[in-house]
Scaffold this active site. Structure first.
Site, PDB file in Angstrom:
ATOM      1  N   GLN A  32      35.954 -11.597 -22.539  1.00 21.92           N
ATOM      2  CA  GLN A  32      35.072 -10.489 -23.057  1.00 21.92           C
ATOM      3  C   GLN A  32      33.746 -10.877 -23.381  1.00 21.92           C
ATOM      4  O   GLN A  32      32.714 -10.334 -23.124  1.00 21.92           O
ATOM      5  CB  GLN A  32      35.483  -9.702 -24.216  1.00 21.92           C
ATOM      6  CG  GLN A  32      36.954  -9.496 -24.657  1.00 21.92           C
ATOM      7  CD  GLN A  32      36.759  -9.291 -26.127  1.00 21.92           C
ATOM      8  OE1 GLN A  32      36.316  -8.241 -26.364  1.00 21.92           O
ATOM      9  NE2 GLN A  32      37.339 -10.303 -27.000  1.00 21.92           N
ATOM     10  N   ALA A 147      33.569 -20.726 -28.783  1.00 22.52           N
ATOM     11  CA  ALA A 147      35.185 -20.719 -28.892  1.00 22.52           C
ATOM     12  C   ALA A 147      35.585 -21.425 -30.044  1.00 22.52           C
ATOM     13  O   ALA A 147      35.103 -22.484 -30.476  1.00 22.52           O
ATOM     14  CB  ALA A 147      35.843 -21.274 -27.689  1.00 22.52           C
ATOM     15  N   ASP A 176      27.316 -15.055 -37.624  1.00 22.39           N
ATOM     16  CA  ASP A 176      27.455 -14.803 -39.078  1.00 22.39           C
ATOM     17  C   ASP A 176      25.985 -14.413 -39.696  1.00 22.39           C
ATOM     18  O   ASP A 176      25.975 -13.700 -40.701  1.00 22.39           O
ATOM     19  CB  ASP A 176      28.218 -16.075 -39.714  1.00 22.39           C
ATOM     20  CG  ASP A 176      29.292 -16.370 -38.742  1.00 22.39           C
ATOM     21  OD1 ASP A 176      30.149 -15.696 -38.904  1.00 22.39           O
ATOM     22  OD2 ASP A 176      29.267 -17.261 -38.159  1.00 22.39           O
ATOM     23  N   ARG A 179      25.117 -11.058 -38.814  1.00 27.56           N
ATOM     24  CA  ARG A 179      25.824 -10.165 -39.710  1.00 27.56           C
ATOM     25  C   ARG A 179      25.324 -10.028 -41.120  1.00 27.56           C
ATOM     26  O   ARG A 179      25.300  -9.276 -41.623  1.00 27.56           O
ATOM     27  CB  ARG A 179      27.357 -10.712 -39.835  1.00 27.56           C
ATOM     28  CG  ARG A 179      28.091 -10.699 -38.629  1.00 27.56           C
ATOM     29  CD  ARG A 179      29.345 -11.069 -38.675  1.00 27.56           C
ATOM     30  NE  ARG A 179      30.334 -10.907 -37.457  1.00 27.56           N
ATOM     31  CZ  ARG A 179      31.318 -11.460 -36.763  1.00 27.56           C
ATOM     32  NH1 ARG A 179      31.757 -12.580 -37.585  1.00 27.56           N
ATOM     33  NH2 ARG A 179      31.993 -11.098 -35.936  1.00 27.56           N
ATOM     34  N   HIS A 204      32.271 -21.454 -39.230  1.00 25.09           N
ATOM     35  CA  HIS A 204      32.432 -20.370 -38.706  1.00 25.09           C
ATOM     36  C   HIS A 204      34.119 -19.795 -39.210  1.00 25.09           C
ATOM     37  O   HIS A 204      34.653 -19.625 -38.141  1.00 25.09           O
ATOM     38  CB  HIS A 204      32.209 -20.423 -37.139  1.00 25.09           C
ATOM     39  CG  HIS A 204      32.280 -18.961 -36.627  1.00 25.09           C
ATOM     40  ND1 HIS A 204      31.900 -17.795 -37.010  1.00 25.09           N
ATOM     41  CD2 HIS A 204      33.532 -18.744 -35.763  1.00 25.09           C
ATOM     42  CE1 HIS A 204      32.076 -16.776 -36.325  1.00 25.09           C
ATOM     43  NE2 HIS A 204      33.364 -17.059 -35.703  1.00 25.09           N
ATOM     44  N   SER A 259      35.361  -9.977 -31.575  1.00 23.17           N
ATOM     45  CA  SER A 259      33.787  -9.500 -31.270  1.00 23.17           C
ATOM     46  C   SER A 259      33.579 -10.133 -30.077  1.00 23.17           C
ATOM     47  O   SER A 259      33.634 -11.016 -29.724  1.00 23.17           O
ATOM     48  CB  SER A 259      32.837 -10.010 -32.396  1.00 23.17           C
ATOM     49  OG  SER A 259      32.866 -11.178 -32.598  1.00 23.17           O
TER      50      SER A 259
END
Ligand code: NAD
Ligand code: LMR
Length: 350
Positions: A32, A147, A176, A179, A204, A259
């Site tokens: 994705q 990843a 992050d 965000r 993370h 996400s």
């Protein structure tokens, strides 16, 4: 004069519905982030509107046909900056000559899984890909690991590619960071582009520390501290932090997938700022090799506030970023988790 194309590697770039190695044999959508990311790179979002690129896409053999489908779509989209596409399941071919490597391929966390559950699957992939990058990538190749566990995969990649300079291996915490900007902008009802200088410290993961102590908002009467404008320390020290820490899990719960578009966009932000520089007076968060700054143990890949210039990042230093007692505890606890992950990663590899 037109610039020479830069070869950009994206691992995990096939988009397919297939049986993944989850143990359950279930079929699910895969690739994705890669599928969201490659058109952004081909449009110049990552390296700029005047920088031609040659995309190298790597995935695993069961995804070969789907990977070729993505290549066909890239050709069909007729991106003016895209000067070639290499779609391969051969890691050596994928890594050869690349100047930027975005490492997305791996096994994703799913609902109910802790990040540590995916550790052993991913660190062995990163150990193997480290050697290929070291031998075949362009000199000075910039590496971004996306990843999960992103910091620890990046550390393994760095340690098993000793000739790649440690400054060239980073991991993604820009998602992050973005965000955190998004949460402040929503709370204050201001443009997200007017909020700056939040910091993501550490891993993370849910132990990361989103810190607004130095963040500001551009207003009609100049830059104002976020703390002053929000005027609610309980929210800033509580719900704001947990919302950012848990956002990845909240998205998995909502989408049943982690996400993707926000991760791809943030990966572009990370590389663009690294290569082209951060705006004056602005810092961003990057997972980088710790040199012991802020009392963070050296030898971890840890997210710090950084500025970038001439293709190099520098950890923001100085008295301006005093660390209070509340922050100190949070910086230390996420460092502790990273030290544990490092030990676990090595135990998975032996
Ligand atoms: P996905 O499962 O949709 O895609 C992963 C792809 O990697 C698949 O196409 C798979 O075939 C491929 N792959 C597996 N092993 C490979 C290998 N050895 N070499 C090359 N490709 C390989 O996953 P996704 O949703 O795109 O997420 C990718 C990774 O990014 C996951 O680990 C996820 O947890 C992580 N992630 C990180 C952040 C971040 O901010 N750092 C954000 C979101 C997701
Ligand atoms: C994210 O932050 O969205 C991803 O890293 C998903 C996860 O595993 O938390």
């Amino acid at each position: 004069m037109a610039k020479e194309p830069v070869r950009v590697l994206v691992t995990g770039a096939a988009d397919f519905n297939g049986v993944v190695e989850s143990g359950s044999g279930e079929a699910r959508r895969s690739g994705q982030i890669g599928y969201a990311l490659v058109p952004m790179i081909a449009r110049g979002v990552m390296l700029g509107p005047d920088q031609p690129v040659i995309l190298h896409m790597l995935d695993i053999p069961p995804a070969a046909e789907a990977l070729n489908g993505v290549k066909m779509e890239l050709v069909d989209a007729a991106f003016p900056l895209l000067k070639g596409v290499v779609a391969t399941t051969d890691v050596v071919e994928a890594c050869t000559g690349v100047g930027v490597a975005v490492m997305v391929g791996g096994f994703p966390r799913k609902e109910g899984m802790e990040r540590k559950d995916v550790m052993s699957k991913n660190v062995s992939i990163y150990k193997a890909q480290a050697s290929a990058l070291e031998k075949h990538a362009a000199a000075n190749c910039k590496v971004l690991v996306v990843a999960n566990p992103a910091n620890t995969n990046a550390l393994i990649l760095k340690e098993f590619a000793p000739s790649i300079p440690e400054k060239n291996v980073t991991c993604l915490t820009r998602l992050d960071h973005n965000r955190a900007l998004g949460q402040i902008s929503e709370r204050l009802n201001v443009q997200v582009s007017d909020v700056k200088n939040v910091i993501i410290w550490g891993n993370h993961s849910s132990t990361q520390y989103p810190d607004v102590n130095h963040a500001t908002v551009k207003t009609s009467s100049g830059e104002k501290p976020v703390r002053e404008l929000v005027a609610d320390d309980a929210w800033l020290n509580g719900e704001f932090i947990t919302t950012v820490q848990q956002r990845g899990a909240a998205i998995i719960k909502a989408r049943k997938l982690s996400s993707a578009l926000s991760a791809a966009s943030s990966a572009c932000d990370h590389i663009r700022d690294w290569v082209l520089g951060t705006p004056v007076g602005t810092w961003v968060s990057m997972g980088v090799y710790s040199d012991g700054s802020y009392g963070v143990p050296a030898g971890l890949i840890y997210s710090f506030p950084v500025t970038c210039k001439n293709g190099e990042w520098t950890i923001v230093q100085g008295n301006g970023l005093g660390i209070d007692e509340f922050s100190r505890k949070k910086l230390d606890s996420t460092a502790e988790e990273l030290s544990e992950e490092k030990a676990l990663a090595y135990s998975c590899l032996t």
